[in-house]
Scaffold this motif. Structure first.
Motif, PDB file in Angstrom:
ATOM      1  N   LYS A   9       0.848  -1.198   0.000  1.00  0.00           N
ATOM      2  CA  LYS A   9       0.000   0.000   0.000  1.00  0.00           C
ATOM      3  C   LYS A   9       0.877   1.240   0.000  1.00  0.00           C
ATOM      4  O   LYS A   9       1.694   1.445   0.890  1.00  0.00           O
ATOM      5  CB  LYS A   9      -0.927   0.011   1.223  1.00  0.00           C
ATOM      6  CG  LYS A   9      -1.842   1.218   1.287  1.00  0.00           C
ATOM      7  CD  LYS A   9      -2.903   1.183   0.202  1.00  0.00           C
ATOM      8  CE  LYS A   9      -3.599   2.523   0.073  1.00  0.00           C
ATOM      9  NZ  LYS A   9      -4.576   2.532  -1.027  1.00  0.00           N
ATOM     10  N   TYR A  11       0.607   5.344  -0.136  1.00  0.00           N
ATOM     11  CA  TYR A  11      -0.258   6.525  -0.089  1.00  0.00           C
ATOM     12  C   TYR A  11       0.376   7.600  -0.954  1.00  0.00           C
ATOM     13  O   TYR A  11       1.555   7.921  -0.788  1.00  0.00           O
ATOM     14  CB  TYR A  11      -0.394   7.051   1.338  1.00  0.00           C
ATOM     15  CG  TYR A  11      -1.216   6.155   2.230  1.00  0.00           C
ATOM     16  CD1 TYR A  11      -2.603   6.182   2.160  1.00  0.00           C
ATOM     17  CD2 TYR A  11      -0.612   5.299   3.139  1.00  0.00           C
ATOM     18  CE1 TYR A  11      -3.367   5.371   2.983  1.00  0.00           C
ATOM     19  CE2 TYR A  11      -1.366   4.477   3.956  1.00  0.00           C
ATOM     20  CZ  TYR A  11      -2.740   4.520   3.874  1.00  0.00           C
ATOM     21  OH  TYR A  11      -3.495   3.727   4.681  1.00  0.00           O
ATOM     22  N   ARG A  12      -0.390   8.097  -1.896  1.00  0.00           N
ATOM     23  CA  ARG A  12       0.165   9.133  -2.771  1.00  0.00           C
ATOM     24  C   ARG A  12      -0.350  10.495  -2.335  1.00  0.00           C
ATOM     25  O   ARG A  12      -1.537  10.780  -2.386  1.00  0.00           O
ATOM     26  CB  ARG A  12      -0.246   8.874  -4.215  1.00  0.00           C
ATOM     27  CG  ARG A  12       0.407   7.618  -4.761  1.00  0.00           C
ATOM     28  CD  ARG A  12       0.576   7.659  -6.267  1.00  0.00           C
ATOM     29  NE  ARG A  12       1.546   6.647  -6.662  1.00  0.00           N
ATOM     30  CZ  ARG A  12       1.237   5.376  -6.877  1.00  0.00           C
ATOM     31  NH1 ARG A  12       0.001   4.957  -6.739  1.00  0.00           N
ATOM     32  NH2 ARG A  12       2.179   4.506  -7.224  1.00  0.00           N
ATOM     33  N   GLU A  17       5.377  10.250  -1.891  1.00  0.00           N
ATOM     34  CA  GLU A  17       4.714   8.966  -1.749  1.00  0.00           C
ATOM     35  C   GLU A  17       5.161   8.326  -0.457  1.00  0.00           C
ATOM     36  O   GLU A  17       6.338   8.400  -0.108  1.00  0.00           O
ATOM     37  CB  GLU A  17       5.102   8.060  -2.916  1.00  0.00           C
ATOM     38  CG  GLU A  17       4.426   8.449  -4.211  1.00  0.00           C
ATOM     39  CD  GLU A  17       4.752   7.463  -5.310  1.00  0.00           C
ATOM     40  OE1 GLU A  17       5.605   6.586  -5.083  1.00  0.00           O
ATOM     41  OE2 GLU A  17       4.154   7.585  -6.382  1.00  0.00           O
ATOM     42  N   GLU A  19       5.217   4.724   1.392  1.00  0.00           N
ATOM     43  CA  GLU A  19       4.947   3.294   1.280  1.00  0.00           C
ATOM     44  C   GLU A  19       4.699   2.764   2.682  1.00  0.00           C
ATOM     45  O   GLU A  19       5.621   2.596   3.474  1.00  0.00           O
ATOM     46  CB  GLU A  19       6.151   2.592   0.628  1.00  0.00           C
ATOM     47  CG  GLU A  19       5.874   1.141   0.298  1.00  0.00           C
ATOM     48  CD  GLU A  19       7.079   0.454  -0.320  1.00  0.00           C
ATOM     49  OE1 GLU A  19       8.209   0.888  -0.059  1.00  0.00           O
ATOM     50  OE2 GLU A  19       6.887  -0.530  -1.051  1.00  0.00           O
ATOM     51  N   CYS A  50      -7.058  -2.943   4.543  1.00  0.00           N
ATOM     52  CA  CYS A  50      -6.959  -3.675   3.273  1.00  0.00           C
ATOM     53  C   CYS A  50      -7.672  -5.018   3.385  1.00  0.00           C
ATOM     54  O   CYS A  50      -8.391  -5.434   2.478  1.00  0.00           O
ATOM     55  CB  CYS A  50      -5.498  -3.895   2.880  1.00  0.00           C
ATOM     56  SG  CYS A  50      -4.669  -2.400   2.325  1.00  0.00           S
ATOM     57  N   THR A  58      -2.427  -1.165  -3.114  1.00  0.00           N
ATOM     58  CA  THR A  58      -1.823  -0.688  -4.362  1.00  0.00           C
ATOM     59  C   THR A  58      -1.501  -1.877  -5.263  1.00  0.00           C
ATOM     60  O   THR A  58      -1.716  -1.844  -6.459  1.00  0.00           O
ATOM     61  CB  THR A  58      -0.538   0.106  -4.049  1.00  0.00           C
ATOM     62  OG1 THR A  58      -0.844   1.055  -3.035  1.00  0.00           O
ATOM     63  CG2 THR A  58      -0.037   0.833  -5.269  1.00  0.00           C
ATOM     64  N   SER A  59      -0.949  -2.944  -4.648  1.00  0.00           N
ATOM     65  CA  SER A  59      -0.815  -4.191  -5.407  1.00  0.00           C
ATOM     66  C   SER A  59      -0.964  -5.353  -4.442  1.00  0.00           C
ATOM     67  O   SER A  59      -0.956  -5.168  -3.226  1.00  0.00           O
ATOM     68  CB  SER A  59       0.535  -4.239  -6.123  1.00  0.00           C
ATOM     69  OG  SER A  59       1.565  -4.293  -5.173  1.00  0.00           O
TER      70      SER A  59
END
Lengths: 264, 268
Positions: A9, A11-12, A17, A19, A50, A58-59
């Motif tokens: 995950k 966060y932008r 950014e 992580e 999540c 995010t992935s």
């Protein structure tokens, strides 16, 4: 039962950014009770969101009972740390426990049975008609636990549920959770920052690294199933396990790799 | 023996409460009485005279011709403003994009004093009951709307997450989560709006009408029926007090949980 595969995950923000979670992979078997511990600020809450389907990773992916989590799964309930804020102040204890069941379209009799059973299981049968704000903090968290159980989940997620209650209440609630887990045979993932609590409660303790988070260690807790605040906590094995988790967390803080990754 | 003591105590407490309630009004009436009887002014009427005129004027056909329609007008406008204000407020409170678009316009309309809309509304709607209702709505809606937006925006994120986890959505989500969370602010808006509604009811009846409370007071004043004029003002005051007492009763029921939460927080 619960599969977490390579969850990341990021966060932008506007110009940077963060992580929060790098690469988390673990698996909980059906009926397992596992505790997640990690240093503070290690992205425990991000991970919980999540898994609960409140946040999209995010992935990577999360699966509950073989189905990918895209939104909050139907057979999962969550107990949040902030019990005061997760209960409806305008509903009675009974109303709070019953609300999710109405959404499940259960019959009135079925709802009543589930509510009564859940409140009785957490020792609040007499407070059904009270409002949450008339109860102590520990009792409010019991209401939230009753609501989670009445929902008949296959997976129960708990996010530092006892962080805001006093030590004695906490001990009672820990025993309550073990009792409920045995009685209702759910898969439980219990997130905490308290090492003693993790070892006392879990069959297994997953140690997280500091952010960006990976699984630092996976410790099997080979204590007897019948646990007791006095004898278990003074058990030689308990102290060893506790020391091991503690040193792993120290390693995690200092950014060292696990001494024995995924050892059991 | 204890029963006697308890009865005495309750009576004493009741007496204290009654004194608190009525001491100042009685003093003010006495002061008014003394001032008006000493004054040579034709426009000052003694409370005794006002009371006698009050009974004579309002306990008559006027009650049905002037008072009831005015109160009906007030309640219609208020109810419409409440429904429109909360509905719009929920929509705007939930969508930050719509809020950003609507906010400057809202600020502009809110800044217009409603009485200046009277000439405009008379042209657009005509001189009739809908015009009066429109005027009341145009003034009352703002505190309700703005407070509802604030209330909806301040829904607790943990509670919102709880609803998502347990699949609470749709109508139940709206009524159990959004509206109930926002209810303290909505009630605050409704309370402000009630006072505005009374003022606007009177103003709407002061222009080009032939009945109603506002019209009657102006009419009395113009025909030098001074005690009658005073009695009309007193009646307006009584209507205001009655409505706000009723409001407090409703509010106490709706926000019982809120008072409880606050009392619990104080005790900690």
């Amino acid at each position: 039962m619960l599969d977490v595969n390579g969850v990341q995950k990021i966060y932008r923000g506007k110009d940077r950014e963060v992580e929060a979670v790098r690469d988390l992979t673990f698996r909980l078997e059906e009926g397992e009770l596992a505790c997640l511990v990690g240093p503070s600020g290690c992205g425990k809450t991000t991970l919980l969101k999540c898994i609960a389907g409140l946040l999209k990773p995010t992935s990577g992916s999360v699966e509950v009972a073989g189905k990918a989590v895209t939104g909050p799964p139907r057979d999962m309930s969550v107990v949040f740390q902030e019990y005061g804020r997760s209960l409806f102040s305008w509903l009675t204890v009974q109303g709070n426990v019953e609300l999710p069941l109405k959404e499940k379209k259960l019959s009135k009799e079925r709802r009543r049975t589930l509510v009564t059973e859940a409140l009785e299981a957490v020792g609040l049968a007499d407070s059904a008609r009270s409002y949450p704000w008339q109860l102590s903090g520990g009792m409010q968290q019991r209401v939230a636990i009753a609501r989670a159980i009445a929902y008949e989940p296959r997976v129960l997620l708990m996010d530092e549920p006892f962080a805001a209650v006093d030590a004695q209440t906490r001990a009672d609630l820990e025993d309550l959770i073990r009792g409920l887990w045995q009685r209702f045979s759910m898969t439980v993932l219990f997130i905490t920052h308290d090492i003693d609590e993790a070892v006392y409660l879990g069959q297994r303790v997953l140690v997280l690294s500091s952010s960006p988070t990976v699984v630092q260690d996976d410790v099997a807790v080979d204590l007897p199933a019948e646990r007791d605040q006095l004898t278990t906590r003074s058990d030689q094995r308990f102290t060893e396990l506790r020391a091991r988790v503690y040193s792993e967390i120290q390693n995690a803080k200092n950014g060292q790799a696990a001494s024995a990754p995924a050892a059991t | 023996m204890t029963l006697v003591i308890r009865t005495v105590r309750i009576t004493r407490r009741g007496a204290v409460r009654l004194t608190q309630l009525f001491l100042l009004p009685v003093l003010l009436i006495l002061l008014w009485w003394w001032y008006s009887s000493a004054s040579a002014s034709y426009y000052m009427t003694t409370p005794g005279e006002i009371a006698a005129t009050f009974v004579e004027v309002w306990f008559s056909e006027r009650f049905f011709v002037d008072v009831l329609p005015s109160v009906g007008l007030l309640l219609t406008g208020y109810a419409l403003a409440a429904v429109l204000g909360t509905t719009l407020g929920v929509v705007l409170g939930l969508s930050s994009r719509m809020r950003a678009t609507a906010e400057p316009v809202l600020e502009f309309f809110r800044a217009i004093p409603p009485p200046v809309l009277v000439p405009l509304l008379m042209l657009l709607v005509g001189v009739n009951t809908p015009m009066k209702v429109a005027l009341i709505v145009s003034g009352c809606i703002w505190p309700i709307l703005l407070n509802t937006i604030e209330g909806v925006r301040s829904v607790d994120p943990v509670l919102a997450d709880t609803c998502r986890c347990y699949g609470v959505r749709g109508r139940r989500w709206l009524t159990t989560l959004v509206l109930r969370s926002a209810s303290p602010q909505i009630m605050a808006g409704l309370r402000q709006a009630l006072a505005i509604a009374i003022i606007l009811m009177v103003i709407s009846e002061m222009f080009a009408t032939t009945s109603g409370l506002g019209f009657s007071i102006v009419q009395f004043q113009r025909s030098f029926a001074i005690p009658e004029m005073w009695s009309g003002i007193v009646l307006l005051g009584l209507i205001g007090v009655t409505l706000s007492t009723l409001f407090v009763q409703v509010e106490r029921r709706v926000l019982r949980w809120y008072d409880g939460v606050r009392a619990a927080a104080r005790d900690e």
